[in-house]
Design an enzyme around this catalytic site. Structure first.
Site, PDB file in Angstrom:
ATOM      1  N   TYR A 152      41.702  44.124  46.018  1.00 26.01           N
ATOM      2  CA  TYR A 152      41.825  45.554  46.310  1.00 26.01           C
ATOM      3  C   TYR A 152      40.803  45.962  47.363  1.00 26.01           C
ATOM      4  O   TYR A 152      39.752  45.323  47.524  1.00 26.01           O
ATOM      5  CB  TYR A 152      41.653  46.400  45.043  1.00 26.01           C
ATOM      6  CG  TYR A 152      40.350  46.198  44.303  1.00 26.01           C
ATOM      7  CD1 TYR A 152      39.192  46.874  44.675  1.00 26.01           C
ATOM      8  CD2 TYR A 152      40.286  45.351  43.208  1.00 26.01           C
ATOM      9  CE1 TYR A 152      38.005  46.696  43.992  1.00 26.01           C
ATOM     10  CE2 TYR A 152      39.114  45.168  42.509  1.00 26.01           C
ATOM     11  CZ  TYR A 152      37.973  45.850  42.904  1.00 26.01           C
ATOM     12  OH  TYR A 152      36.792  45.663  42.217  1.00 26.01           O
ATOM     13  N   ARG A 162      37.985  43.152  47.946  1.00 20.28           N
ATOM     14  CA  ARG A 162      37.295  42.357  46.941  1.00 20.28           C
ATOM     15  C   ARG A 162      38.159  41.174  46.516  1.00 20.28           C
ATOM     16  O   ARG A 162      39.360  41.316  46.297  1.00 20.28           O
ATOM     17  CB  ARG A 162      36.984  43.192  45.693  1.00 20.28           C
ATOM     18  CG  ARG A 162      35.981  44.291  45.952  1.00 20.28           C
ATOM     19  CD  ARG A 162      34.643  44.096  45.254  1.00 20.28           C
ATOM     20  NE  ARG A 162      34.186  42.745  45.128  1.00 20.28           N
ATOM     21  CZ  ARG A 162      33.738  42.201  43.988  1.00 20.28           C
ATOM     22  NH1 ARG A 162      33.720  42.913  42.885  1.00 20.28           N
ATOM     23  NH2 ARG A 162      33.297  40.967  43.957  1.00 20.28           N
ATOM     24  N   HIS A 165      38.889  39.062  40.597  1.00 19.55           N
ATOM     25  CA  HIS A 165      37.784  38.783  39.698  1.00 19.55           C
ATOM     26  C   HIS A 165      38.015  39.498  38.367  1.00 19.55           C
ATOM     27  O   HIS A 165      38.793  40.456  38.271  1.00 19.55           O
ATOM     28  CB  HIS A 165      36.447  39.232  40.297  1.00 19.55           C
ATOM     29  CG  HIS A 165      36.391  40.705  40.574  1.00 19.55           C
ATOM     30  ND1 HIS A 165      36.939  41.271  41.712  1.00 19.55           N
ATOM     31  CD2 HIS A 165      35.877  41.740  39.863  1.00 19.55           C
ATOM     32  CE1 HIS A 165      36.757  42.585  41.690  1.00 19.55           C
ATOM     33  NE2 HIS A 165      36.114  42.900  40.568  1.00 19.55           N
ATOM     34  N   HIS A 167      35.590  41.172  35.231  1.00 21.53           N
ATOM     35  CA  HIS A 167      34.256  41.541  34.775  1.00 21.53           C
ATOM     36  C   HIS A 167      34.065  41.071  33.328  1.00 21.53           C
ATOM     37  O   HIS A 167      34.962  41.228  32.485  1.00 21.53           O
ATOM     38  CB  HIS A 167      34.076  43.055  34.817  1.00 21.53           C
ATOM     39  CG  HIS A 167      34.162  43.637  36.191  1.00 21.53           C
ATOM     40  ND1 HIS A 167      33.059  43.854  36.987  1.00 21.53           N
ATOM     41  CD2 HIS A 167      35.224  44.046  36.923  1.00 21.53           C
ATOM     42  CE1 HIS A 167      33.427  44.376  38.144  1.00 21.53           C
ATOM     43  NE2 HIS A 167      34.757  44.508  38.120  1.00 21.53           N
TER      44      HIS A 167
END
Length: 248
Positions: A152, A162, A165, A167
């Site tokens: 995004y 980015r 990923h 978190h």
């Protein structure tokens, strides 16, 4: 505890301190928002005393099996590539860390969070909220079934995107024991221009990247990625010192 001849006293654990050259800096100029949220003074490592090594147990009965399946919400199935994310939580000696609460949050397959400040023109999935949690078992193992997140855009620099990923947040045996990090996927073409990934010292970056696991991939169902989280020591997983609620 010591014997009666020397009296009784509590022995607190000693942890191996990581080499400063491998520690992710709190302030990183290329990651622009750290200029506003990073402390101006050098952080001080505090010793672990009684408060840090004891505390309330989170309670296994509060974490349900369905909390680890992010692919089914609101009576429907999420859209995207199913993935099985699994691994172990380990200490600096390679021993498993049982009963650790592992929480995850992530963007959906289109790269959008279900978050009030995320309003870029990518679709929301009514059957995906991007939230999950699990408690590690006696061998320190965790496992999530989820959707591979999409890349995004973010406003750090021109044409900034980015890498995909997830978190991770880890709680220990007390609420003062919380660590936050991110897991990446192998071979992502966006690594080179991502300042969050590149804030990690080069020698430690591979620890933030998961490994494709053919052994755990489920035929006709889901790809699998393995990622062990090492809390301390020479093989420590890169961790974020502060968590201020950013979705980046």
């Amino acid at each position: 505890m010591t014997g009666s001849t020397s009296g009784s006293r509590l022995h607190l654990p000693r942890y191996l301190r990581e080499d400063d050259s491998l520690r992710t800096p709190i302030g990183f100029p290329d990651y622009r928002s750290t200029a506003l949220r990073a402390p101006l003074r050098t952080p001080v490592d505090l010793p672990h005393r009684l408060t840090e090594v004891t505390g309330p147990v989170l309670g296994e009965d509060r974490v349900l099996a369905r909390d680890a399946d992010l692919t089914w919400r609101n009576d429907g199935e999420a859209i995207g590539q199913r993935i099985l994310v699994h691994g172990r939580v380990l200490d600096s000696d390679g021993r498993p860390v049982p009963d650790a609460l592992v929480e995850v949050w992530q963007a959906n397959a289109a790269g959008r969070y279900r978050h009030v400040v995320d309003n870029w023109p990518a679709p929301l999935d009514p059957h995906f909220d991007g939230l999950g949690r699990v408690v590690t078992d006696s061998l320190g193992r965790y496992e999530f079934l989820t959707i591979k997140p999409g890349a995004y855009p973010w406003g750090n620099h021109h044409n900034a995107w980015r890498p995909a990923h997830i978190h991770f947040s880890l709680f220990g045996r007390a609420f003062t024991q919380r660590l936050v990090t991110q897991m990446y996927f192998p071979g992502d073409p966006l690594f080179e221009q991502d300042p969050i990934y590149n804030a990690i010292p080069a020698a430690a970056r591979h620890r933030a990247v998961s490994r494709y696991s053919l052994e755990r991939t489920q035929d006709n169902w889901a790809l699998a990625f393995e990622w062990d989280i090492v809390l301390r020591g020479t093989d420590q997983t890169p961790l974020e010192t502060d968590d201020d609620g950013d979705v980046a």
